[in-house]
Write a protein that holds these residues in place. Structure first.
Motif, PDB file in Angstrom:
ATOM      1  N   GLU A  11       1.426  -2.464   7.820  1.00  0.00           N
ATOM      2  CA  GLU A  11       0.490  -3.346   7.135  1.00  0.00           C
ATOM      3  C   GLU A  11       1.229  -4.465   6.393  1.00  0.00           C
ATOM      4  O   GLU A  11       0.840  -5.632   6.472  1.00  0.00           O
ATOM      5  CB  GLU A  11      -0.347  -2.538   6.148  1.00  0.00           C
ATOM      6  CG  GLU A  11      -1.411  -3.331   5.443  1.00  0.00           C
ATOM      7  CD  GLU A  11      -2.256  -2.451   4.543  1.00  0.00           C
ATOM      8  OE1 GLU A  11      -2.534  -2.902   3.427  1.00  0.00           O
ATOM      9  OE2 GLU A  11      -2.619  -1.335   4.944  1.00  0.00           O
ATOM     10  N   ASP A  15       0.986  -8.311   7.473  1.00  0.00           N
ATOM     11  CA  ASP A  15       0.395  -9.212   6.487  1.00  0.00           C
ATOM     12  C   ASP A  15       1.341 -10.361   6.154  1.00  0.00           C
ATOM     13  O   ASP A  15       0.943 -11.528   6.157  1.00  0.00           O
ATOM     14  CB  ASP A  15       0.048  -8.435   5.215  1.00  0.00           C
ATOM     15  CG  ASP A  15      -0.582  -9.325   4.167  1.00  0.00           C
ATOM     16  OD1 ASP A  15      -1.636  -9.936   4.448  1.00  0.00           O
ATOM     17  OD2 ASP A  15      -0.010  -9.427   3.054  1.00  0.00           O
ATOM     18  N   ARG A  16       2.586 -10.062   5.889  1.00  0.00           N
ATOM     19  CA  ARG A  16       3.566 -11.089   5.503  1.00  0.00           C
ATOM     20  C   ARG A  16       3.883 -12.055   6.641  1.00  0.00           C
ATOM     21  O   ARG A  16       4.250 -13.202   6.397  1.00  0.00           O
ATOM     22  CB  ARG A  16       4.855 -10.442   5.013  1.00  0.00           C
ATOM     23  CG  ARG A  16       4.702  -9.731   3.712  1.00  0.00           C
ATOM     24  CD  ARG A  16       4.454 -10.738   2.614  1.00  0.00           C
ATOM     25  NE  ARG A  16       4.007 -10.059   1.414  1.00  0.00           N
ATOM     26  CZ  ARG A  16       3.784 -10.645   0.275  1.00  0.00           C
ATOM     27  NH1 ARG A  16       3.952 -11.941   0.162  1.00  0.00           N
ATOM     28  NH2 ARG A  16       3.375  -9.968  -0.760  1.00  0.00           N
ATOM     29  N   SER A  18       1.639 -12.694   9.132  1.00  0.00           N
ATOM     30  CA  SER A  18       0.354 -13.142   9.685  1.00  0.00           C
ATOM     31  C   SER A  18       0.194 -12.719  11.145  1.00  0.00           C
ATOM     32  O   SER A  18      -0.144 -13.519  12.018  1.00  0.00           O
ATOM     33  CB  SER A  18       0.211 -14.664   9.562  1.00  0.00           C
ATOM     34  OG  SER A  18       0.271 -15.047   8.210  1.00  0.00           O
ATOM     35  N   ARG A  21      -1.460  -5.874  13.365  1.00  0.00           N
ATOM     36  CA  ARG A  21      -0.647  -4.656  13.285  1.00  0.00           C
ATOM     37  C   ARG A  21      -0.319  -4.112  14.667  1.00  0.00           C
ATOM     38  O   ARG A  21       0.761  -3.566  14.885  1.00  0.00           O
ATOM     39  CB  ARG A  21      -1.374  -3.605  12.463  1.00  0.00           C
ATOM     40  CG  ARG A  21      -1.459  -3.974  10.997  1.00  0.00           C
ATOM     41  CD  ARG A  21      -2.391  -3.087  10.237  1.00  0.00           C
ATOM     42  NE  ARG A  21      -1.812  -1.772  10.060  1.00  0.00           N
ATOM     43  CZ  ARG A  21      -2.412  -0.781   9.444  1.00  0.00           C
ATOM     44  NH1 ARG A  21      -3.612  -0.963   8.928  1.00  0.00           N
ATOM     45  NH2 ARG A  21      -1.834   0.388   9.313  1.00  0.00           N
TER      46      ARG A  21
END
Length: 77
Positions: A11, A15-16, A18, A21
């Protein structure tokens, strides 16, 4: 491996960067496949350390793939 820790690492990385997953396989390389710069890797490791606990090395030269990072964090969490 702890499924919860693995999921958290996935995750944070997704997330970092973009990314989805699902696009982060064990063999996905940070630099070669994702074009990740060193600053982004530092940010990722800081978030993982805060979220999961434990320490991720500042020099990730030995941890080149997403699966290696997950395994490292799980072993030390």
């Amino acid at each position: 491996m702890s499924i919860e820790v693995e999921s958290t690492v996935n995750e944070v990385v997704a997330d970092r960067l973009s990314l989805k997953r699902e696009s982060l396989g064990d063999g996905t390389h940070f630099v070669e496949d994702l074009g990740v710069e060193s600053l982004a890797i530092v940010e990722i490791t800081e978030v993982i350390e805060t979220t999961v606990g434990g320490h991720v090395p500042d020099d990730l030269a030995n941890l080149k793939a997403v699966g290696e990072l997950r395994a490292y964090v799980v072993d030390r969490a």
